[in-house]
Write an enzyme that holds these catalytic residues in place. Structure first.
Site, PDB file in Angstrom:
ATOM      1  N   LYS A 173       0.824  -2.026   0.076  1.00 22.91           N
ATOM      2  CA  LYS A 173      -0.061   0.155   0.027  1.00 22.91           C
ATOM      3  C   LYS A 173       0.485   0.977  -0.313  1.00 22.91           C
ATOM      4  O   LYS A 173       1.379   1.471   0.426  1.00 22.91           O
ATOM      5  CB  LYS A 173      -1.241   0.189   1.194  1.00 22.91           C
ATOM      6  N   THR A 204      -7.651   9.155   9.038  1.00 20.53           N
ATOM      7  CA  THR A 204      -7.534   7.755   8.516  1.00 20.53           C
ATOM      8  C   THR A 204      -7.230   6.285   9.591  1.00 20.53           C
ATOM      9  O   THR A 204      -6.473   4.978   9.594  1.00 20.53           O
ATOM     10  CB  THR A 204      -5.792   7.755   8.110  1.00 20.53           C
ATOM     11  N   GLY A 206      -8.088   2.982  11.379  1.00 21.05           N
ATOM     12  CA  GLY A 206      -8.523   1.833  10.052  1.00 21.05           C
ATOM     13  C   GLY A 206      -8.628   1.595   9.100  1.00 21.05           C
ATOM     14  O   GLY A 206      -9.438   0.887   8.440  1.00 21.05           O
ATOM     15  N   THR A 207      -7.879   2.470   7.894  1.00 20.60           N
ATOM     16  CA  THR A 207      -8.066   2.171   6.922  1.00 20.60           C
ATOM     17  C   THR A 207      -7.813   1.117   6.296  1.00 20.60           C
ATOM     18  O   THR A 207      -7.897   1.002   4.977  1.00 20.60           O
ATOM     19  CB  THR A 207      -7.139   3.559   6.097  1.00 20.60           C
ATOM     20  N   GLY A 208      -6.385   0.661   7.188  1.00 17.45           N
ATOM     21  CA  GLY A 208      -5.524  -0.169   6.734  1.00 17.45           C
ATOM     22  C   GLY A 208      -6.706  -1.760   7.068  1.00 17.45           C
ATOM     23  O   GLY A 208      -6.239  -3.211   5.900  1.00 17.45           O
ATOM     24  N   CYS A 209      -7.233  -1.485   8.255  1.00 14.85           N
ATOM     25  CA  CYS A 209      -7.948  -3.138   8.365  1.00 14.85           C
ATOM     26  C   CYS A 209      -9.581  -2.962   7.699  1.00 14.85           C
ATOM     27  O   CYS A 209      -9.316  -3.440   6.865  1.00 14.85           O
ATOM     28  CB  CYS A 209      -8.339  -2.790   9.655  1.00 14.85           C
TER      29      CYS A 209
END
Length: 268
Positions: A173, A204, A206-209
């Site tokens: 990412k 931002t 929690g964006t990866g989760c």
């Protein structure tokens, strides 16, 4: 209805971890289940304390899911110690789990470390070889690949090295780059860029989760990996673009955006 299991830690503020995963899976049209690795006292501003599950209890959580409602996909998020990683790997091998998405959560958006040093090697050895895809951000990819990432060529080289080492597809990412939201997939000996528009939203957490859970949801529904990534990126872009502000002006919480995926005026 297709099903998906999240194996991860909690977030009382609802923006990351298990809470974000369940919301995302539900909004993406699959039945969401969970096995909790740790209780985490965190919000958008930082992590206060972590209380781990025992490996034995985590194993029982995974067992009761697979014995009753076998998941069509599994997302693995925060796993903070070697014992937890080992029991996850053992149980997923036992049940021959499919469509495993590993989000190698090492550091929270706030900068707090979420995994001990010894667990990183166990994660590499035990979980990554099981993954259909692993979704590191740039700092995580630097740890997994040993390559310092400064630009596009470094991203491509790091993704290839992780793939070669652990025989899993890699979605690296690019969100930690200042000027883009482009992600690079390396799988089956070929690379592919997924271009996105950076949304200028400070929220931002929690964006990866959210992205990894959306990918798992779409894999569960039968889409191939590239299409699952495209659909997940579109979902996340929509969530960020909604520009929800849940903090009501109380200091740093003013920028608290929990990625539930509920868009529009009625959600505000």
């Amino acid at each position: 209805m297709k099903t998906a299991l999240s194996i991860a830690g909690t977030d009382p503020s609802g923006g990351a971890g298990i809470q974000a995963d369940l919301k995302t899976m539900t909004m993406n049209g699959v039945f969401a289940m969970s096995a909790i690795t740790a209780l985490v006292a965190q919000n958008t501003t930082g992590v206060r304390e972590i209380v781990e599950m025992t490996p034995e209890f985590l194993g029982q959580q995974i067992d009761v899911v697979f014995e009753d409602i076998p998941p069509d996909a599994v997302k693995i998020g925060m796993v903070s110690s070697r014992g937890l990683i080992e029991v996850i790997a053992e149980r997923l091998r036992f049940y021959q789990a499919k469509n495993i998405v590993v989000d190698p959560v090492m550091v929270a958006t706030s900068g707090d470390r979420l995994i001990c040093e010894e667990a990183v090697d166990t994660l590499k050895a035990r979980l990554l070889p099981l993954a259909a895809v692993v979704t590191p951000n740039i700092p995580e990819a630097e740890i997994l690949s040993g390559i310092a990432i400064h630009g596009k060529e470094d991203i491509e080289a790091a993704a290839k090295r992780i793939n070669d080492a652990y025989n899993c597809a890699v979605l690296l990412k690019g969100g930690h780059n200042v000027n883009d939201a482009n992600d690079f997939l390396y799988a089956g000996g070929e690379g592919q860029w997924f271009y996105g528009t950076r949304v200028h939203n400070p929220n931002t957490h929690g964006t990866g989760c959210t992205l990894s859970s959306a990918i798992a949801s779409n894999l569960a529904k039968g889409f191939d990996l590239p299409e699952s990534i495209r659909r997940a990126k579109a979902y996340l872009t929509g969530a960020l673009g909604a520009m929800l502000d849940l903090g009501k002006g109380r200091g740093p919480m003013r920028h608290n955006f929990n990625l539930s995926g509920e868009f529009g005026e009625e959600a505000k």
